[in-house]
Scaffold this motif. Structure first.
Motif, PDB file in Angstrom:
ATOM      1  N   PRO A  17     -13.776  77.459 -10.085  1.00 33.14           N
ATOM      2  CA  PRO A  17     -15.019  76.828  -9.370  1.00 33.14           C
ATOM      3  C   PRO A  17     -15.093  77.294  -8.291  1.00 33.14           C
ATOM      4  O   PRO A  17     -13.882  77.609  -7.274  1.00 33.14           O
ATOM      5  N   VAL A  18     -16.445  77.195  -7.892  1.00 34.18           N
ATOM      6  CA  VAL A  18     -16.579  78.209  -6.598  1.00 34.18           C
ATOM      7  C   VAL A  18     -17.826  77.069  -5.337  1.00 34.18           C
ATOM      8  O   VAL A  18     -16.661  76.600  -4.651  1.00 34.18           O
ATOM      9  N   PHE A  19     -18.365  76.765  -6.389  1.00 41.03           N
ATOM     10  CA  PHE A  19     -19.339  76.218  -5.575  1.00 41.03           C
ATOM     11  C   PHE A  19     -19.846  74.428  -5.892  1.00 41.03           C
ATOM     12  O   PHE A  19     -19.710  73.194  -4.696  1.00 41.03           O
ATOM     13  N   TRP A  20     -19.343  73.987  -6.968  1.00 42.04           N
ATOM     14  CA  TRP A  20     -18.175  72.321  -7.757  1.00 42.04           C
ATOM     15  C   TRP A  20     -17.173  72.464  -7.996  1.00 42.04           C
ATOM     16  O   TRP A  20     -15.888  73.760  -7.816  1.00 42.04           O
ATOM     17  N   THR A  21     -16.634  71.566  -7.302  1.00 37.63           N
ATOM     18  CA  THR A  21     -14.328  71.393  -7.707  1.00 37.63           C
ATOM     19  C   THR A  21     -14.812  71.508  -9.581  1.00 37.63           C
ATOM     20  O   THR A  21     -15.537  71.156 -10.041  1.00 37.63           O
TER      21      THR A  21
END
Length: 225
Positions: A17-21
């Protein structure tokens, strides 16, 4: 690859996960499963035993086992769904109907069905319907025993939901891909049945000549009268 890994690959987060959890990925996967299960509601069914007491009117549905109730079987006889409006059209005093074995049921709400007429004794019904999909969470990242086309449809729908706010055009493209996978699966299911046109043998000239009330084949036999 697991379903979660497939979704991460579609949104370019295969390393984690980077942008979205991770919770957003879980939610998207579960919401996509519910949508695909609804669109392909005839692809799988499960059965649940309903024990109906005497004088039963509203009966609780097994929410944890069946997502979409479809029909009820009692001793090999199907009990069909109806609506309150149709019961009202049938008879304005339908609520006063004598108690007997229920022959119809109404989807009262998301948790209950209403039987008609009210039961005069205890009955054991078999409720058939679409089961709930497997929940994706910290302990489970995949759905098992499903066709690859169904899994791909879920993946694309989940990706579409995640991308909707930031890349709406890409989200629409993913949704169209999901629809195409669903159609491919539905077509595959139809083609497995015996009435598939690819399984039918063309008739012969002699057989065709003997069809109908006026049989052309009689001319071949010299018995045209």
């Amino acid at each position: 690859m697991s379903l979660l890994s497939d979704i991460q690959l579609q949104v370019d987060e295969s390393q984690g996960p980077v942008f979205w959890t991770i919770e957003q990925l879980y939610d998207a996967a579960n919401a996509a499963q519910l949508e695909v299960w609804l669109n392909l509601k005839d692809w799988q069914r499960t059965v649940y035993t309903l024990n109906i007491p005497a004088n039963a009117d509203l009966v609780a549905l097994p929410e944890s086992a069946i997502m979409i109730p479809q029909f009820i079987i009692y001793n090999g006889v199907k009990i069909f769904p109806t609506t309150t409006a149709q019961l009202q059209d049938w008879a304005t005093n339908w609520k006063s109907q004598d108690k007997t074995r229920p022959n119809w049921y109404v989807l009262w709400d998301a948790q209950h069905i209403r039987l008609f007429p009210n039961s005069d004794a205890a009955y054991t019904f078999q409720l058939w319907g679409v089961p709930l999909p497997t929940e994706i969470d910290d302990n489970n990242h995949d759905i098992l025993n499903v066709d690859p086309l169904v899994k791909r449809a879920v993946t694309m729908r989940a990706a579409s939901k995640l991308l909707e706010e930031t890349q709406p055009q890409l989200a629409d493209a993913k949704a169209l891909e999901a629809e195409e996978f669903e159609k491919q699966y539905a077509r595959q299911q139809r083609n497995t049945f015996g009435d598939n046109i690819m399984r039918l043998r063309p008739t012969t000239a002699w057989d065709q000549a003997n069809f109908g009330d006026i049989k052309v084949g009689r001319l071949f036999m010299g018995t045209s009268t």
